[in-house]
Design an enzyme around this catalytic site. Structure first.
Site, short mmCIF file in Angstrom:
data_model
loop_
_atom_site.label_atom_id
_atom_site.label_comp_id
_atom_site.label_asym_id
_atom_site.label_seq_id
_atom_site.Cartn_x
_atom_site.Cartn_y
_atom_site.Cartn_z
CG HIS A 1 -2.27 0.66 0.93
ND1 HIS A 1 -2.45 1.59 -0.07
CD2 HIS A 1 -3.48 0.52 1.51
CE1 HIS A 1 -3.70 2.00 -0.07
NE2 HIS A 1 -4.36 1.35 0.88
CG ASP B 1 -3.00 4.46 -3.57
OD1 ASP B 1 -2.52 4.19 -2.46
OD2 ASP B 1 -2.74 5.51 -4.20
#
Length: 432
Positions: free
Chosen positions: A404, A408
């Site tokens: 992450h 995304d």
């Protein structure tokens, strides 16, 4: 007392030192001429060191995993057969006699190499030879980068040739960075309930230790997020069942599901190239090559990741040949160094073991890994020309774990959906 000094033997023109792996004899043991006393290792080879004479081991001067220069006295043998030891050695003999077998086994557990510590790596039982450490220092490699190199030596040990191959194919200079350290927990780890006579202790081999370190490092480095989709692979299953015998007869290759999965992943990476990256500090390294690693279980139970290089440039036949070769080589421990390095994305077929789905750990320094679950037939509602109908379909779950920091939800979800779309759009009339 007639004594003979046992020195670290010369094992090649370019070898100046070696590491003691294991003593096969202890102080007070009788030995015969040419009987193996210990095992040593260099970057090139493991060797057995024989006794130069008949006698009794009077003194051992170095412990396992210590690095010793060639020509240094490592042990003393009493050639008269009557051992006379120094107080320190006597205490070791007494210690050996008093300790039960289990405690001796714990005492002989390899300790961290001194040179290994000098790299600020922390405690680690994985063996790195002095030559490998020297190369790592010279090339400014971090410990996590060194540990990611697939070793071809005994027990997965990293050799000089592995280092040279890695450096040759290194497309971007990754500077040394300190390993991420987990915050110290505010509680003590719960004790392990060991039942004497029932439970047993199994020592990890070097490859398992490296896998463990790599997995823990990945979880400490990348904030993992996992997304899931369900895919209808009925067309693929039916097509493969129809053509697999013809494929084998025509090309001499088995047609498994893996090359079809690799093909779909390669197409999805081409559509979403930012999933094919690595992270270096605050920089993103975008890889041009699409090298798909296949997590593969070894007969020993360990895990290795052979790599399908330039998967986006191969047709299905080329992928099938490559996948079959890598899988067979892995089972026979015959993988070459260039076949287990350089992956930019990894897939793990957890369905092989009957798992419905999985939450895989990212194979550093990649930023995503795809798990493929078991293919199961289920009644599903499908839309036909006649409207909605219930039909028996072959369904499979896909799960994508991604980093992450740079991936995304939109990119991760879009890439995963693209893989699913490629699988569902498979041409059931495809020619082989």
């Amino acid at each position: 007392m007639s004594t003979v000094e046992l020195k670290m033997p010369k094992m090649g023109e370019s070898i100046s030192e070696a590491t003691i792996l294991n003593w096969l004899k202890k102080v007070g043991d009788a030995v015969e001429e040419d009987e193996t006393i210990l095992e040593v290792a260099t970057d090139k080879v493991d060797s057995e060191v024989p006794s130069p004479c008949n006698g009794v081991i009077a003194e051992i001067r170095f412990e396992p995993n210590e690095v010793v220069e060639i020509g240094t006295v490592i042990a003393v043998i009493d050639a008269s057969g009557e051992v006379t030891v120094t107080p320190s050695v006597e205490s070791e003999v007494a210690k050996d006699k008093k300790q039960p077998e289990k405690e001796v086994a714990i005492q002989e557990k390899p300790i961290a190499d001194k040179e290994f510590r000098s790299l600020n790596t922390g405690d680690n039982d994985g063996f790195l030879s002095p030559l490998v450490i020297s190369i790592a220092k010279k090339e400014n490699l971090s410990i996590e980068e060194v540990q990611s190199i697939a070793g071809t030596g005994e027990g997965g040990r990293i050799r000089k040739s592995d280092m040279m191959l890695y450096l040759k194919n290194r497309t971007y200079p990754l500077p040394s960075r300190p390993q991420a350290i987990a915050p110290k927990p505010a509680y003590n780890a719960p004790p392990i309930n060991f039942i004497e006579g029932k439970d047993r202790i199994v020592e990890m081999d070097r490859m398992r230790k490296m896998i463990a370190d790599h997995m823990v490092y990945s979880k400490h480095t990348s904030p993992h997020v996992t997304s899931y989709i369900e895919v209808d692979v009925t067309n693929i299953v039916n097509w493969r069942n129809q053509v697999k015998n013809e494929f084998l007869e025509k090309y001499g290759e088995k047609l498994t599901f893996t090359p079809i999965f690799v093909e779909a992943v390669a197409k999805a990476i081409t559509a979403y190239p930012m999933i094919n990256v690595s992270v270096d500090g605050d920089k993103i390294v975008v890889h041009d090559d699409v090298n798909v690693g296949m997590a593969t279980a070894l007969p020993s139970g360990n895990l290795i990741v052979p790599v399908v290089k330039n998967a986006d440039e191969k047709n299905l036949l080329g992928l099938a040949k490559n996948v079959n070769h890598l899988a067979n080589s892995a089972r026979n421990n015959a993988l070459k160094p260039d076949e287990i390095g350089g992956s930019t994305f990894t897939i793990s077929n957890v369905g092989t073991f009957g798992s419905l789905m999985g939450t895989p750990i990212i194979n550093q320094p990649e930023v995503a890994i795809l798990a493929l679950g078991i293919i199961k037939k289920r009644p599903e509602v499908i839309t036909t020309e006649k409207g909605d109908e219930i039909a028996i379909r072959s369904m499979m779950y896909l799960s994508l774990s991604f980093d992450h920091r740079v991936v995304d939800g939109f990119l991760g979800g879009s890439f995963l959906r693209k893989v699913g779309d490629e699988l569902e759009a498979f041409d059931k009339n495809r020619k082989i």
